[in-house]
Design an enzyme around this catalytic site. Structure first.
Site, PDB file in Angstrom:
ATOM      1  CB  ALA A 258       4.262  30.990  45.505  1.00  0.00           C
ATOM      2  CB  CYS A 266      11.662  41.820  31.268  1.00  0.00           C
ATOM      3  SG  CYS A 266      11.634  41.912  29.472  1.00  0.00           S
ATOM      4  NE  ARG A 333      17.127  37.015  26.889  1.00  0.00           N
ATOM      5  CZ  ARG A 333      16.704  37.927  26.015  1.00  0.00           C
ATOM      6  NH1 ARG A 333      17.436  38.986  25.767  1.00  0.00           N
ATOM      7  NH2 ARG A 333      15.568  37.776  25.374  1.00  0.00           N
TER       8      ARG A 333
END
Ligand SMILES: NC(=O)c1ccc[n+]([C@@H]2O[C@H](COP(=O)([O-])OP(=O)(O)OC[C@H]3O[C@@H](n4cnc5c(N)ncnc54)[C@H](O)[C@@H]3O)[C@@H](O)[C@H]2O)c1
Length: 447
Positions: A258, A266, A333
């Site tokens: 977690a 992606c 990203r």
């Protein structure tokens, strides 16, 4: 094989370096002069462990070259690999601008050339893209027909940033989707030495395998995050729970950790693209919708823990540790650091950020007002709270006593389960983490 690799990003650069290592002659093409120039000088165009050395060795041996002109790279090559970006559009659907341009360039290079050539899509593209977009674009620009004039294939990439070279050298499996036998043969010639499972399928199946794999992994992480939030609420430690769950051979231990949610180039974009495809085709995925919703909320769980411990975030100095979407990369990203940073700022915190490699990338993403510390120590000095967003080895190596010595209040909110709770607490750190409940509650918990 003489190979042209189009796109010197994480995938293209690693693919090119490993193909060159394995004895192929590779030219890497990227219109980004900074990236092409780095490769020409024998340097890595993006941060990835071991990539600089691999590129330097390949360039030195003359096995790897680089150019800013894709057409030049493809001329004289027997096979070209499209490793260009496939970013999401505003609505989440796939932006194929780079794929289309690269396909046209391959076609231009093939026009008037002799010899058969195979065009391989390595970029992640939705089912139907290689047959419906790449193939016609190459046909149009080359004046040749797919099948006899050139071959077409899909070879999805499964590498993970941070471990990309090892993954490219020794993949779990290789999948090749091919238009015909000649195309399949051309791609398999690159992987002769590999002993892993190999699968030959149609173009669309290969494209779908990549999406279904990423969507499944994202779902696994999303599920682990939900279980973790529940474990924390009822006073259990999700790490222990998932250790037990992962021992089931049907489930497996990976991607059950977690955290503050998944990011990167992606999972988020691929899951959205698949979701949009499902909507368009009237086969909507309710699961993926829930996964994305949970992933958008998960970073805020970290902020909630910080707020719960501090009372209010107003005016508090918070060290945000880790800006890359995961360790061993400078890639920001879709990093979960961004929603955490924004939520902390919105709540009035004074945020000081630190990352060993992704500081400037994060500033470009989040704005010039981002305060970057030059070192981990500087970020911690005088802080009221440290929020860990990326589990860099540098953070893990810091003795817990350092938090106590440097921070105004030694409060650590760990969004990635980076530290050993016992060691932290023994040193006097006030330690909270995703999925870490207080055992005192669970002893009394009733069903
Ligand atoms: N990054 C990953 O971990 C990963 C893993 C598996 C698959 N993928 C997929 O691989 C593809 C590439 O990903 P990335 O992370 O390497 O992207 P990236 O954005 O880091 O790199 C893409 C590069 O392509 C270049 N480019 C654009 N147009 C070009 C053209 N016409 N010719 C040559 N180069 C061109 C860009 O300048 C850029 O440097 C994407 O489809 C991505 O989804 C990425």
């Amino acid at each position: 094989v003489r190979v042209a690799v189009l796109g010197a990003g994480y995938v293209g650069a690693c693919t090119a370096a490993v193909l060159a290592e394995q004895g192929h002659r590779v030219v890497l093409a990227d219109p980004d002069a900074r990236r092409a120039g780095a490769v020409r000088r024998g340097e890595a165009p993006a941060y990835e462990p071991g990539l600089g050395d691999a590129i330097a060795a390949a360039v030195r041996r003359g096995a790897l070259g680089a150019t800013t002109d894709p057409v030049e790279a493809v001329r004289g090559a027997e096979l070209s690999m499209l490793c260009v970006g496939t970013p999401p559009k505003r609505d989440g659907s796939q932006d194929l601008r780079f794929v289309k341009a690269a396909s046209r360039q391959v076609g231009q290079a093939l026009r008037g050339q002799r010899g058969w050539h195979c065009v391989v899509t390595k970029s992640t593209v939705l089912p139907g893209t290689t047959g419906g977009v790449v193939l016609p674009a190459v046909e149009k620009a080359s004046g040749r027909r797919a099948g006899d004039g050139f071959g077409v294939a899909v070879n999805p990439e499964f590498l993970r940033e941070g471990n990309a070279l090892e993954d490219a050298r020794a993949p779990d499996r290789v999948v090749v989707g091919a238009l015909d036998e000649a195309s399949a043969k051309a791609v398999w010639a690159l992987y002769e030495g590999l002993a892993c499972p190999k699968l030959t399928v149609s173009l669309g199946t290969a494209e779908m395998i990549k999406y279904a794999s990423n969507a499944f992994l994202a779902t696994k992480v999303g599920f682990a995050n939900e279980v973790a939030n529940l474990c924390r609420a009822i006073g259990l430690d999700a790490e222990e729970v998932m250790q037990g769950v992962g021992l089931d051979a049907r489930i497996g231990p990976r991607f059950l950790r977690a955290g503050a949610g998944f990011g990167g180039s992606c999972f988020p974009k691929d899951v959205v693209a698949l979701l949009r495809l499902g909507e368009r085709e009237r086969a909507p995925s309710r699961i993926l919708k829930a996964v994305l919703g949970g992933n958008a909320r998960q970073p805020l769980e970290v902020v909630r823990l910080a707020r719960a411990a501090l009372g209010s975030l107003e005016g508090k100095r918070v060290a945000l540790l880790g800006l890359a979407f995961k360790p061993d990369t400078d890639d920001v990203r879709e990093t979960r650091a961004l929603p955490i940073y924004r939520a902390l700022r919105a709540a009035g915190a004074r945020v000081v950020c630190y990352d060993p490699h992704a500081g400037s990338g994060f500033r470009a993403l989040a704005g010039s007002s981002v305060r970057l510390a030059a070192s981990l120590g500087e970020a911690l000095d005088g802080a009221d709270c440290a929020v860990v967003q990326t589990e860099w080895a540098e953070f893990r190596a810091l003795p817990p006593a350092e938090f106590v010595a440097r921070m105004r209040r030694p409060l650590v909110v760990d969004g990635r389960r980076t530290f050993d709770p016992k060691a932290m607490r023994a040193a006097g750190v006030e330690y909270h983490a995703i999925g870490l409940g207080e055992p005192a509650r669970s002893a009394r918990a009733r069903p």
